[in-house]
Design a protein around this motif. Structure first.
Motif, PDB file in Angstrom:
ATOM      1  N   TYR A  35      27.011  53.484  47.459  1.00  0.00           N
ATOM      2  CA  TYR A  35      25.562  53.468  47.296  1.00  0.00           C
ATOM      3  C   TYR A  35      24.965  54.869  47.332  1.00  0.00           C
ATOM      4  O   TYR A  35      24.081  55.178  46.535  1.00  0.00           O
ATOM      5  CB  TYR A  35      24.910  52.626  48.387  1.00  0.00           C
ATOM      6  CG  TYR A  35      25.488  51.237  48.515  1.00  0.00           C
ATOM      7  CD1 TYR A  35      25.943  50.550  47.383  1.00  0.00           C
ATOM      8  CD2 TYR A  35      25.590  50.603  49.751  1.00  0.00           C
ATOM      9  CE1 TYR A  35      26.472  49.276  47.502  1.00  0.00           C
ATOM     10  CE2 TYR A  35      26.119  49.322  49.861  1.00  0.00           C
ATOM     11  CZ  TYR A  35      26.571  48.676  48.731  1.00  0.00           C
ATOM     12  OH  TYR A  35      27.101  47.424  48.838  1.00  0.00           O
ATOM     13  N   ALA A  36      25.438  55.695  48.247  1.00  0.00           N
ATOM     14  CA  ALA A  36      24.854  57.021  48.412  1.00  0.00           C
ATOM     15  C   ALA A  36      25.660  58.112  47.735  1.00  0.00           C
ATOM     16  O   ALA A  36      25.244  59.272  47.728  1.00  0.00           O
ATOM     17  CB  ALA A  36      24.700  57.351  49.896  1.00  0.00           C
ATOM     18  N   CYS A  37      26.831  57.747  47.192  1.00  0.00           N
ATOM     19  CA  CYS A  37      27.694  58.730  46.507  1.00  0.00           C
ATOM     20  C   CYS A  37      28.015  59.904  47.426  1.00  0.00           C
ATOM     21  O   CYS A  37      28.004  61.084  47.019  1.00  0.00           O
ATOM     22  CB  CYS A  37      27.020  59.235  45.223  1.00  0.00           C
ATOM     23  SG  CYS A  37      26.678  57.927  44.031  1.00  0.00           S
ATOM     24  N   GLY A  38      28.298  59.596  48.699  1.00  0.00           N
ATOM     25  CA  GLY A  38      28.657  60.645  49.649  1.00  0.00           C
ATOM     26  C   GLY A  38      29.998  60.355  50.288  1.00  0.00           C
ATOM     27  O   GLY A  38      30.636  59.333  50.033  1.00  0.00           O
ATOM     28  N   GLU A  39      30.422  61.284  51.133  1.00  0.00           N
ATOM     29  CA  GLU A  39      31.725  61.143  51.782  1.00  0.00           C
ATOM     30  C   GLU A  39      31.595  60.815  53.260  1.00  0.00           C
ATOM     31  O   GLU A  39      32.610  60.592  53.933  1.00  0.00           O
ATOM     32  CB  GLU A  39      32.521  62.444  51.615  1.00  0.00           C
ATOM     33  CG  GLU A  39      32.834  62.765  50.152  1.00  0.00           C
ATOM     34  CD  GLU A  39      33.645  64.041  50.014  1.00  0.00           C
ATOM     35  OE1 GLU A  39      33.859  64.706  51.057  1.00  0.00           O
ATOM     36  OE2 GLU A  39      34.034  64.374  48.887  1.00  0.00           O
ATOM     37  N   THR A  40      30.369  60.796  53.769  1.00  0.00           N
ATOM     38  CA  THR A  40      30.154  60.477  55.181  1.00  0.00           C
ATOM     39  C   THR A  40      29.023  59.457  55.295  1.00  0.00           C
ATOM     40  O   THR A  40      28.272  59.217  54.348  1.00  0.00           O
ATOM     41  CB  THR A  40      29.768  61.736  55.989  1.00  0.00           C
ATOM     42  OG1 THR A  40      28.583  62.309  55.422  1.00  0.00           O
ATOM     43  CG2 THR A  40      30.889  62.758  55.953  1.00  0.00           C
ATOM     44  N   ILE A  41      28.908  58.866  56.485  1.00  0.00           N
ATOM     45  CA  ILE A  41      27.867  57.869  56.733  1.00  0.00           C
ATOM     46  C   ILE A  41      26.492  58.524  56.620  1.00  0.00           C
ATOM     47  O   ILE A  41      26.292  59.655  57.069  1.00  0.00           O
ATOM     48  CB  ILE A  41      28.065  57.250  58.126  1.00  0.00           C
ATOM     49  CG1 ILE A  41      29.449  56.595  58.222  1.00  0.00           C
ATOM     50  CG2 ILE A  41      26.972  56.247  58.440  1.00  0.00           C
ATOM     51  CD1 ILE A  41      29.791  56.122  59.604  1.00  0.00           C
ATOM     52  N   CYS A  42      25.565  57.805  56.024  1.00  0.00           N
ATOM     53  CA  CYS A  42      24.200  58.327  55.863  1.00  0.00           C
ATOM     54  C   CYS A  42      23.589  58.592  57.236  1.00  0.00           C
ATOM     55  O   CYS A  42      23.766  57.797  58.172  1.00  0.00           O
ATOM     56  CB  CYS A  42      23.335  57.341  55.087  1.00  0.00           C
ATOM     57  SG  CYS A  42      23.968  56.963  53.447  1.00  0.00           S
ATOM     58  N   PRO A  43      22.807  59.681  57.388  1.00  0.00           N
ATOM     59  CA  PRO A  43      22.239  60.021  58.708  1.00  0.00           C
ATOM     60  C   PRO A  43      21.322  58.924  59.262  1.00  0.00           C
ATOM     61  O   PRO A  43      21.296  58.693  60.457  1.00  0.00           O
ATOM     62  CB  PRO A  43      21.454  61.313  58.425  1.00  0.00           C
ATOM     63  CG  PRO A  43      22.073  61.874  57.189  1.00  0.00           C
ATOM     64  CD  PRO A  43      22.520  60.707  56.370  1.00  0.00           C
ATOM     65  N   ALA A  44      20.563  58.269  58.408  1.00  0.00           N
ATOM     66  CA  ALA A  44      19.610  57.261  58.891  1.00  0.00           C
ATOM     67  C   ALA A  44      20.110  55.853  58.621  1.00  0.00           C
ATOM     68  O   ALA A  44      19.311  54.928  58.468  1.00  0.00           O
ATOM     69  CB  ALA A  44      18.251  57.479  58.221  1.00  0.00           C
ATOM     70  N   CYS A  45      21.430  55.657  58.592  1.00  0.00           N
ATOM     71  CA  CYS A  45      21.999  54.350  58.246  1.00  0.00           C
ATOM     72  C   CYS A  45      21.641  53.330  59.327  1.00  0.00           C
ATOM     73  O   CYS A  45      22.033  53.476  60.494  1.00  0.00           O
ATOM     74  CB  CYS A  45      23.511  54.454  58.112  1.00  0.00           C
ATOM     75  SG  CYS A  45      24.306  52.866  57.762  1.00  0.00           S
ATOM     76  N   PRO A  46      20.891  52.266  58.994  1.00  0.00           N
ATOM     77  CA  PRO A  46      20.533  51.260  60.007  1.00  0.00           C
ATOM     78  C   PRO A  46      21.738  50.458  60.471  1.00  0.00           C
ATOM     79  O   PRO A  46      21.770  50.003  61.621  1.00  0.00           O
ATOM     80  CB  PRO A  46      19.506  50.389  59.288  1.00  0.00           C
ATOM     81  CG  PRO A  46      19.826  50.537  57.835  1.00  0.00           C
ATOM     82  CD  PRO A  46      20.324  51.941  57.669  1.00  0.00           C
ATOM     83  N   LEU A  47      22.758  50.274  59.601  1.00  0.00           N
ATOM     84  CA  LEU A  47      23.943  49.512  60.005  1.00  0.00           C
ATOM     85  C   LEU A  47      24.728  50.268  61.061  1.00  0.00           C
ATOM     86  O   LEU A  47      25.261  49.676  62.013  1.00  0.00           O
ATOM     87  CB  LEU A  47      24.818  49.210  58.793  1.00  0.00           C
ATOM     88  CG  LEU A  47      26.052  48.349  59.072  1.00  0.00           C
ATOM     89  CD1 LEU A  47      25.652  47.007  59.661  1.00  0.00           C
ATOM     90  CD2 LEU A  47      26.877  48.165  57.807  1.00  0.00           C
TER      91      LEU A  47
END
Length: 596
Positions: A145-157
């Motif tokens: 979804y975010a096309c990144g390699e790490t967890i999103c900083p504001a990830c609610p999950l």
């Protein structure tokens, strides 16, 4: 032997019994065969029936244990079959529950995804696939979804898996999906022991809600700005008397910021004696919902003193039709009341002055009548005596005496004309106005006939437009027409032929009547002076007169609610116009014309 045991355990209960019986028979056969070939010379049948004590007990003992084993195996297999049936039912129930859950998840309009502890996507419904741009099962969510390699900083999950609580996040929608804003709700998934084993995300399209909220916010700001521009104080409160809002004028009046007004009551914002009065009126309005208007006072911080006002209040309802509060407008009438008082005092003063003026007018009227009567008598004596001197004693006078006597007679005639004109002007001013049908054309024709009879030798052409019909005072309109036509006759008297027109035309604004002549005319710059009493633009020796006629015309038109004006030029004639209110100019039927 182990394989046999496994086969027994895997078989059906009836099969186990058959195998057990077969094992007992097989054991007897083997034991008989061994005894026959090794230990005995008897035949097989005899070996079976041979009663050797220890051998028989051995065979029965082994058969007994085989029977026990068979019975045990039968019980195990029967129990196993029951467990397998229960397990099959549980598996089928779980599959049904899974199918129902998947159907429910698929039917939900919101996007739903299930992820493991490593944020790997385990399940997606169709709505989530549409938002995510396809099937992302097996991928890590931050990569998908975010096309990144790490967890999103504001990830609610991530927050939900960390503290076990529910977390929400609003963010812009994914590009190229047509969704402007989404809301993500994340919650942990636990097993039977309460251990977190994964997470659930619900993704909702909140674009319409977001834009609606934004539109409502803009509308609220607009309405607040609108009421802030209204100079009258405005407020609104709920049924508990707590202020919900106000405009800038109200906040300025009570000397508080709007933020200090909201959430407070009357008793917290103003003196107790005023607050108690307003609270009682509010209770009356809530008891009988609708509109309430009453006069009172406010202690305005701007002026620092109580001011008279009008309260205009009305209740408003909520979405269920129940009374939710009231809105009020405070109209400052202090200046209006002061003006009314001043007007009342002025009216009283004017009434007193009018009474004094009426008394003065009555005295002036009596004086005017007495003066005119006495003056007319004296003038009559002077005129009669002078005429007797001319008729009887003219031979005793020289030319100079005759000229002086003629001057006296002329002056007396002028004074008599002036006296009559003044008396007429006074009557025009004092006379009550009648409103009757008047045919100006017929009235002008009668006046013209009198003019022609007064000087039959004079060359004159009159043009009178027919059927000029109005509603006015007949006597006053005759005075008006006589003055205008007399002036036209007089000032065109030095022409070889007098041309006099009377008619009406409409200039697009109002219908107006006119009297036009080809006489001496007047300077255009002095047109306004024509209607001043005693103001004459020509020398009396050229055109004699009292100087009151046109002033009388103006007074008559003003009393009828119209206006009068003149146009002209020196030696090019003059045109006098007068207009009346539109409802005074009428069109009659032929039957009505015959009644005039």
């Amino acid at each position: 032997m182990l394989k046999i045991i496994v086969a027994i355990l895997r078989g059906r209960p009836t099969t186990v019994l058959m195998i057990g019986a077969l094992l007992i028979v097989t054991f007897w056969g083997i034991d008989v065969w061994v005894d026959y070939y090794i230990f005995s010379n008897a035949d097989h049948f005899a070996e079976i029936l041979l009663d050797r004590g220890e051998e028989t007990w051995f065979r029965f003992l082994v058969s007994f244990f085989l029977a026990l084993f068979t019975a045990y195996s039968w019980l195990v297999v029967k129990q196993r079959d029951g467990l397998e049936r229960e397990l099959e039912k549980a598996v089928q129930l779980a599959r049904n529950e899974q199918a129902r859950s998947e159907a429910v998840i698929a039917a939900i309009a919101d996007g739903i995804t299930i992820q493991d502890l490593e944020f790997r996507v385990l399940h997606q419904n169709a709505a989530h696939q549409a938002l995510a741009g396809g099937d992302r099962r097996g991928e890590y969510c931050y990569e998908a979804y975010a096309c990144g390699e790490t967890i999103c900083p504001a990830c609610p999950l991530a927050d939900a898996l960390l503290d076990g609580q529910v977390h929400r996040l609003e963010k812009p929608g994914p590009p190229d999906t047509g969704v402007d804003f989404i809301e993500i709700t994340a919650s942990p998934i636990r097993n039977a022991t309460g251990e977190i084993i994964g997470g659930l995300e619900i993704v909702r399209d909140i674009s319409e809600q977001k834009w609606s909220v934004e539109a409502l916010k803009q509308q609220t700001l607009f309405l607040q700005r609108l009421i802030d521009t209204i100079p009258s104080p405005i407020f609104y409160k709920n049924t508990l008397g707590i202020f919900l809002g106000c405009n800038a004028a109200f906040a300025a009046c009570i000397g508080r910021a709007k933020e200090e007004v909201i959430g407070r009551t009357l008793y917290e914002l103003m003196p107790h004696e005023f607050a108690k009065i307003y609270a009682v009126k509010d209770d009356e309005l809530f008891a009988d919902p609708g509109i309430q208007i009453y006069e009172s006072f406010v202690h305005c911080q701007v002026s620092g003193e109580p001011r008279e006002v009008i309260f205009n209040k009305a209740t408003f309802t909520d979405q269920y039709g129940e009374v939710a509060g009231l809105v009020g407008v405070v109209i400052d009438i202090a200046d209006h009341v002061a003006a009314e008082r001043a007007i009342k005092a002025l009216n009283q003063d004017l009434s007193r002055q009018a009474s004094e003026l009426a008394a003065a007018n009555r005295e002036l009227e009596a004086y005017n009548y007495s003066f005119t009567h006495d003056l007319r008598n004296n003038l009559t004596c002077i005129s009669s005596g002078s005429q007797i001197l001319v008729d009887i004693h003219s031979d005793q006078l020289d030319e100079h005496g005759k000229m002086l006597l003629e001057g006296i007679i002329t002056a007396v005639d002028q004074i008599q004309d002036l006296s009559e004109a003044m008396q007429l002007l006074f009557l025009v001013t004092r006379r009550d106005i009648l409103h009757e049908p008047v045919n100006l054309s017929e009235m002008a024709t009668a006046i013209v006939m009198d003019l022609r009879l007064a000087d039959l030798a004079r060359q004159a052409t009159f043009s009178i437009q027919p059927d000029l019909l109005i509603i006015a005072d007949p006597r006053l309109m005759r005075v008006l027409l006589k003055n205008l036509l007399d002036n036209a006759w007089k000032y065109s008297g030095k022409r070889a032929e007098s041309l006099i027109d009377f008619g009406m035309h409409n200039d697009g604004v109002e219908p107006c009547f006119y009297v036009r002549d080809n006489g001496a005319g007047f300077p255009p710059a002095k047109a306004e002076q024509l209607f001043l009493p005693f103001k004459r633009l020509h020398h009396p020796s050229d055109f004699p007169g009292s100087g009151i006629g046109l002033a009388t015309v103006q007074r008559i038109i003003q009393r009828h609610g119209g206006r009068v004006w003149a146009e002209g030029a020196v030696d090019q004639g003059a045109t006098f116009f007068f207009s009346l209110p539109a409802d005074a100019v009428i069109n009659f039927t032929s039957e009505e014309k015959g009644q005039l």
